[in-house]
Write a protein that holds these residues in place. Structure first.
Motif, PDB file in Angstrom:
ATOM      1  N   GLY A 134       0.807  -1.210   0.000  1.00  0.00           N
ATOM      2  CA  GLY A 134       0.000   0.000   0.000  1.00  0.00           C
ATOM      3  C   GLY A 134       0.837   1.255   0.000  1.00  0.00           C
ATOM      4  N   TRP A 135       1.935   1.229   0.754  1.00  0.00           N
ATOM      5  CA  TRP A 135       2.855   2.379   0.769  1.00  0.00           C
ATOM      6  C   TRP A 135       3.472   2.599  -0.602  1.00  0.00           C
ATOM      7  CZ3 TRP A 135       8.183   2.283  -0.086  1.00  0.00           C
ATOM      8  CH2 TRP A 135       8.835   3.491   0.167  1.00  0.00           C
ATOM      9  N   ALA A 136       3.943   1.511  -1.241  1.00  0.00           N
ATOM     10  CA  ALA A 136       4.588   1.630  -2.544  1.00  0.00           C
ATOM     11  C   ALA A 136       3.592   2.009  -3.635  1.00  0.00           C
ATOM     12  CB  ALA A 136       5.284   0.312  -2.898  1.00  0.00           C
ATOM     13  N   ALA A 137       2.380   1.472  -3.563  1.00  0.00           N
ATOM     14  CA  ALA A 137       1.373   1.731  -4.596  1.00  0.00           C
ATOM     15  C   ALA A 137       0.557   2.988  -4.304  1.00  0.00           C
ATOM     16  CB  ALA A 137       0.434   0.526  -4.709  1.00  0.00           C
ATOM     17  N   ARG A 138       0.733   3.568  -3.109  1.00  0.00           N
ATOM     18  CA  ARG A 138      -0.028   4.742  -2.674  1.00  0.00           C
ATOM     19  C   ARG A 138      -1.529   4.443  -2.735  1.00  0.00           C
ATOM     20  NH1 ARG A 138       3.276   8.951  -2.059  1.00  0.00           N
ATOM     21  NH2 ARG A 138       1.644  10.537  -2.206  1.00  0.00           N
ATOM     22  N   ARG A 139      -1.871   3.354  -2.045  1.00  0.00           N
ATOM     23  CA  ARG A 139      -3.245   2.913  -1.972  1.00  0.00           C
ATOM     24  C   ARG A 139      -3.623   2.641  -0.516  1.00  0.00           C
ATOM     25  NH1 ARG A 139      -3.134   4.668  -6.408  1.00  0.00           N
ATOM     26  NH2 ARG A 139      -3.961   3.713  -8.328  1.00  0.00           N
ATOM     27  N   PRO A 140      -4.884   2.846  -0.134  1.00  0.00           N
ATOM     28  CA  PRO A 140      -5.289   2.582   1.247  1.00  0.00           C
ATOM     29  C   PRO A 140      -5.335   1.088   1.540  1.00  0.00           C
ATOM     30  CG  PRO A 140      -7.204   3.161  -0.076  1.00  0.00           C
ATOM     31  CD  PRO A 140      -6.007   3.347  -0.963  1.00  0.00           C
ATOM     32  N   VAL A 141      -5.016   0.751   2.779  1.00  0.00           N
ATOM     33  CA  VAL A 141      -4.996  -0.641   3.220  1.00  0.00           C
ATOM     34  C   VAL A 141      -5.979  -0.819   4.366  1.00  0.00           C
ATOM     35  CG1 VAL A 141      -3.589  -2.515   4.173  1.00  0.00           C
ATOM     36  CG2 VAL A 141      -2.583  -0.893   2.529  1.00  0.00           C
ATOM     37  N   TRP A 142      -6.865  -1.787   4.212  1.00  0.00           N
ATOM     38  CA  TRP A 142      -7.810  -2.169   5.261  1.00  0.00           C
ATOM     39  C   TRP A 142      -7.315  -3.488   5.840  1.00  0.00           C
ATOM     40  CZ3 TRP A 142     -13.622  -0.959   5.334  1.00  0.00           C
ATOM     41  CH2 TRP A 142     -14.261  -1.628   6.373  1.00  0.00           C
ATOM     42  N   VAL A 143      -6.968  -3.520   7.123  1.00  0.00           N
ATOM     43  CA  VAL A 143      -6.509  -4.730   7.801  1.00  0.00           C
ATOM     44  C   VAL A 143      -7.667  -5.297   8.618  1.00  0.00           C
ATOM     45  CG1 VAL A 143      -4.942  -5.680   9.536  1.00  0.00           C
ATOM     46  CG2 VAL A 143      -4.098  -4.009   7.872  1.00  0.00           C
ATOM     47  N   HIS A 144      -8.031  -6.537   8.331  1.00  0.00           N
ATOM     48  CA  HIS A 144      -9.134  -7.206   9.041  1.00  0.00           C
ATOM     49  C   HIS A 144      -8.556  -8.324   9.892  1.00  0.00           C
ATOM     50  CE1 HIS A 144     -13.002  -8.717  10.076  1.00  0.00           C
ATOM     51  NE2 HIS A 144     -12.857  -9.844   9.398  1.00  0.00           N
ATOM     52  N   VAL A 145      -8.730  -8.235  11.203  1.00  0.00           N
ATOM     53  CA  VAL A 145      -8.140  -9.181  12.153  1.00  0.00           C
ATOM     54  C   VAL A 145      -9.180 -10.213  12.565  1.00  0.00           C
ATOM     55  CG1 VAL A 145      -6.992  -9.441  14.382  1.00  0.00           C
ATOM     56  CG2 VAL A 145      -6.548  -7.403  12.976  1.00  0.00           C
ATOM     57  N   GLN A 146      -8.964 -11.449  12.117  1.00  0.00           N
ATOM     58  CA  GLN A 146      -9.866 -12.541  12.487  1.00  0.00           C
ATOM     59  C   GLN A 146      -9.500 -13.149  13.838  1.00  0.00           C
ATOM     60  OE1 GLN A 146     -12.571 -13.991  11.316  1.00  0.00           O
ATOM     61  NE2 GLN A 146     -12.828 -13.397   9.189  1.00  0.00           N
ATOM     62  N   ASP A 147      -8.219 -13.181  14.174  1.00  0.00           N
ATOM     63  CA  ASP A 147      -7.829 -13.546  15.532  1.00  0.00           C
ATOM     64  C   ASP A 147      -6.440 -12.999  15.817  1.00  0.00           C
ATOM     65  OD1 ASP A 147      -5.703 -15.522  15.095  1.00  0.00           O
ATOM     66  OD2 ASP A 147      -7.236 -16.977  14.590  1.00  0.00           O
ATOM     67  N   PHE A 148      -6.127 -12.937  17.104  1.00  0.00           N
ATOM     68  CA  PHE A 148      -4.832 -12.401  17.539  1.00  0.00           C
ATOM     69  C   PHE A 148      -3.876 -13.571  17.696  1.00  0.00           C
ATOM     70  CE2 PHE A 148      -8.004  -9.315  18.976  1.00  0.00           C
ATOM     71  CZ  PHE A 148      -7.495  -8.160  18.386  1.00  0.00           C
ATOM     72  N   GLU A 149      -3.161 -13.860  16.628  1.00  0.00           N
ATOM     73  CA  GLU A 149      -2.434 -15.120  16.539  1.00  0.00           C
ATOM     74  C   GLU A 149      -1.312 -15.264  17.563  1.00  0.00           C
ATOM     75  OE1 GLU A 149      -0.156 -14.993  12.657  1.00  0.00           O
ATOM     76  OE2 GLU A 149      -1.156 -13.065  12.627  1.00  0.00           O
ATOM     77  N   LEU A 150      -0.557 -14.201  17.823  1.00  0.00           N
ATOM     78  CA  LEU A 150       0.520 -14.330  18.793  1.00  0.00           C
ATOM     79  C   LEU A 150      -0.024 -14.514  20.200  1.00  0.00           C
ATOM     80  CD1 LEU A 150       3.486 -11.938  17.941  1.00  0.00           C
ATOM     81  CD2 LEU A 150       3.347 -14.411  17.746  1.00  0.00           C
ATOM     82  N   ASP A 151      -1.077 -13.785  20.527  1.00  0.00           N
ATOM     83  CA  ASP A 151      -1.703 -13.955  21.836  1.00  0.00           C
ATOM     84  C   ASP A 151      -2.206 -15.386  21.991  1.00  0.00           C
ATOM     85  OD1 ASP A 151      -2.200 -10.856  22.816  1.00  0.00           O
ATOM     86  OD2 ASP A 151      -2.300 -11.104  20.646  1.00  0.00           O
ATOM     87  N   MET A 152      -2.778 -15.930  20.914  1.00  0.00           N
ATOM     88  CA  MET A 152      -3.268 -17.297  20.963  1.00  0.00           C
ATOM     89  C   MET A 152      -2.113 -18.292  21.075  1.00  0.00           C
ATOM     90  SD  MET A 152      -6.101 -18.912  21.121  1.00  0.00           S
ATOM     91  CE  MET A 152      -7.295 -17.770  20.428  1.00  0.00           C
ATOM     92  N   ALA A 153      -1.020 -18.026  20.348  1.00  0.00           N
ATOM     93  CA  ALA A 153       0.145 -18.907  20.441  1.00  0.00           C
ATOM     94  C   ALA A 153       0.719 -18.898  21.845  1.00  0.00           C
ATOM     95  CB  ALA A 153       1.207 -18.466  19.432  1.00  0.00           C
TER      96      ALA A 153
END
Length: 431
Positions: A134-153
């Motif tokens: 997104g930074w290189a392409a100058r486009r917006p990024v939507w991050v969708h978190v389905q679970d908190f993987e490190l916390d779960m690990a």
């Protein structure tokens, strides 16, 4: 369709035809957006969940392109560990992130930049890759978190360095975007607590399958599986460490004297062999493989009571994707979740919650629902109402499309020099 169509690129490890978990949710989102007239591209891995074996129909060492339900899908070859724990699991996610980076570089070189990038976590490694793109392409990024993987690990003890400061910083980077979303209020609160601007945080739920509704007659599964017991306590889904499924076997042993009750477990996953070993000799437990999606309504309608075990500490780290369908089936739920957690709040009057790892309380809750018909009926009604009011697929996806259009409009209104997040610093320094 209102307004012009968008070019949306979705980067997510899991995708259809994976039958449960994140894959069906990402596929449902992509297909709904394509049906609304948008151009949708997906970069994903080979289907391997929950069995942790690549689907034979998709094996190969080369990327594969296809057109599926109006969506352009690029599947990347993956390393899939036989035992998905610790470093092999980390290598699995790293493999996808590196190949996804190569695929996104090709998108840049071919000048096929999308209007919006949607990145699905887990894995936070691939969402960092999406942010760099997104930074290189100058486009917006939507991050969708389905679970908190490190916390779960960390909660399951699967990765010894899950609590290392560098890993935590990397995960924080993977949770940032021009929009950030998660699937429950408690998980959205966790995103805000990790440093996200609350104005950028959106609740974007998973949804109930529209085909799932309360059965008014006996499920066909009864005849097929020759089940005679009048009451069924059902678990269906992934069989892994975070589910804490051994508590079901403990409850079955505690309730072995009840001849009117059968425990049915349908699923697959890394803990299935261990579960079968624990259930050896339990005449009131039967274990079946994961059932096809087309049979989901019949399967869930088999239940008198749904079982939703989770290990302690997991209730606010992930909201099980199976929960909306359980509620939509109009059957009460017994879950292991501490009072005040997001999972307990989501179940509400649709069932009973017991402390994690307390098999006696879990068994007692099952027995209470079996023996108290008015309570069971009240839970059934509450479950149906919650499914209709909170888990409507049409309403949830309509909200998503509206938010995507809003993000795109806000982005276009910015001066060109502001159209990017700061470049991720790969966790070497805290943001």
């Amino acid at each position: 369709m209102i307004g012009s169509s968008l070019d949306i690129l979705i980067l997510g490890h899991n995708y259809a035809p994976e039958p449960i978990g994140i894959g069906p949710c990402t596929a449902g989102m992509a297909e709904a957006l394509a049906e609304s007239g948008h151009r949708v591209r997906v970069i994903c891995g080979q289907p391997c969940y929950p069995a942790w074996k690549i689907d034979p129909a998709y094996r190969g060492i080369l990327p594969r392109r296809s057109r599926e339900s109006g969506v352009s899908v690029l599947r990347l070859p993956l390393y899939v560990p036989a035992v998905p724990r610790g470093w092999p699991r980390a290598a699995h996610h790293l493999c996808f992130a590196l190949l996804a980076a190569a695929a996104l570089i090709a998108v840049l070189l071919l000048r096929r930049r999308p209007d919006i990038v949607v990145a699905i976590a887990p894995s936070f490694l691939s969402t960092i890759v999406a942010r760099l793109f997104g930074w290189a392409a100058r486009r917006p990024v939507w991050v969708h978190v389905q679970d908190f993987e490190l916390d779960m690990a960390s909660a399951t003890g699967q990765l010894s360095i899950a609590d290392h400061p560098l890993m935590r910083r990397l995960q924080r980077l993977g949770r940032r975007g021009n929009r950030v979303s998660s699937i429950s209020p408690a998980m959205c609160d966790k995103l805000v607590a990790s440093g996200n601007d609350p104005r950028r945080v959106i609740e974007f739920r998973n949804w109930a399958n529209p085909a799932v509704e309360p059965l008014t007659e006996a499920s066909p599964c009864r005849a097929q599986w020759r089940i005679n017991e009048p009451s069924i306590a059902l678990y269906s889904g992934n069989i892994a460490a975070k589910q804490g499924i051994p508590i079901i076997i403990e409850a079955a042993k505690l309730l072995a004297a009840r001849r009117d009750l059968l425990f049915v477990i349908c699923g697959d996953g890394p803990e299935r062999e261990r579960l079968e070993h624990l259930a050896a000799g339990c005449e009131n437990v039967r274990i079946f493989g994961l059932q096809p999606m087309a049979r989901l309504g019949d399967l869930l309608g088999l239940a008198t009571i749904h079982l939703l075990p989770q290990i302690g500490g997991a209730a606010d780290l992930v909201l099980p994707s199976k929960l909306p369908n359980m509620l939509a089936s109009g059957r009460p739920i017994v879950a292991t979740a501490a009072q005040g957690t997001g999972l307990a709040e989501e179940i509400g009057a649709g069932g009973l919650t017991t402390p994690p790892s307390d098999a006696l309380a879990f068994a007692a809750a099952i027995e209470r629902l079996l023996d108290d018909a008015p309570l069971r009926a009240a839970c059934e009604q509450a479950a149906k109402e919650r499914a209709a009011s909170r888990w409507s697929k049409a309403a949830i996806l309509a909200d998503l499309e509206r938010e995507l259009r809003l993000l795109h409009a806000e982005w276009r209104a910015l001066p060109s020099w502001r159209r990017s997040l700061p470049m991720p610093r790969l966790g070497l320094l805290a943001e």
